[in-house]
Design a protein around this motif. Sequence first.
Motif: not given
Ligand code: ZN
Length: 345
Positions: A87, A89, A91-92, A192, A211
Amino acid sequence: MTSPRPDGPWSEPPAQGEAIEVAEGVLWMRLPLPMKLDHVNVYALDDGDGWTIVDTGMSSNKTRRIWEELMAGPLGGKPVRRVVVTHHHPDHIGNAGWFQSVHGAELVTTRTAWLFARMLTLDVQESWPEETLAFYRSAGMDPAIYDARVAERPFNFSDTVYPMPLGFTRIKQGDVLRMGGRDWDVHMGNGHAPEHATFWSRDDNLVITGDQILSSISPNIGVYATEPMADPVAEWLEACERLAPLTRPDQLALGGHKLPFFGLPHRMAQLIDNHHGALARLLDHLDEPRTAAECFAPLFKRKIGGGEYGLALVEAVAHVNHLYHLGQVDRSRRADGAWLYQRKG
Ligand SMILES: [Zn+2]
């Protein structure tokens, strides 16, 4: 070196620069995050002549140095040929562009994840956009926190995500992806992050959940200024109910944070129940008119510290929005621009 493979689940994560082999040809590694949730899990799947990695960590010189250590160490110097991102975000997806432009890897992700990440990395703002400030005021953000934020440079996606070149390979609901010697069914999560990919092995008991499903924390479900009327709680519940029938007790869930775990059917039921419980408490709480920022107590049942305020606020907006879309609450503007929500009838 790769640590010997225990039976799992594991009580300790891999140390920095090291990997744990969670199943044959599947490595679990961690990268640090500069926030309260201080790590993200990433995985490498052995494709024979190279690796597919799943998720990449937040962009920084430090995380790229750790990746270099991992590639030279546990990954044995074989190239990373493909980067799968669950996804959008930071951090990914943070280092996906680096793997593409520096290492020549192919990026595989959902169309929404790619569009969102690329749009947000290009949207560099030196001062706060008025839409974001209006969104914070609408949510009833604590004035002291609001003033402190306005005084700082705004958060920019480009600070935490490496520049993303043009070009990616799309995955979508119903696709089958071969990686690590297994065929994986692709199922879309939601709530999310929009169009959040999850991967379900056809050949053994592995599930890469990103997540969408986590072991010991509930995934954040937030509303942002990009779509102030969004109802991600409804999307979340729909996705959980659609994914739940795919779960089995013997599956090992490999999530984006915390530890891999068994017991997906139970965890899915728990995550769904937790949101229904929170919504019921919230509806009671709204017998008096309140802003989203005044709804932390029934939603979180604990004190929210300064470092969690932003995530708590977007999650509170998500929950009042959901009740509003269900027609269970009305809302009206307070003089300062904040929405006040109140239970109907
Ligand atoms: Zn996430």
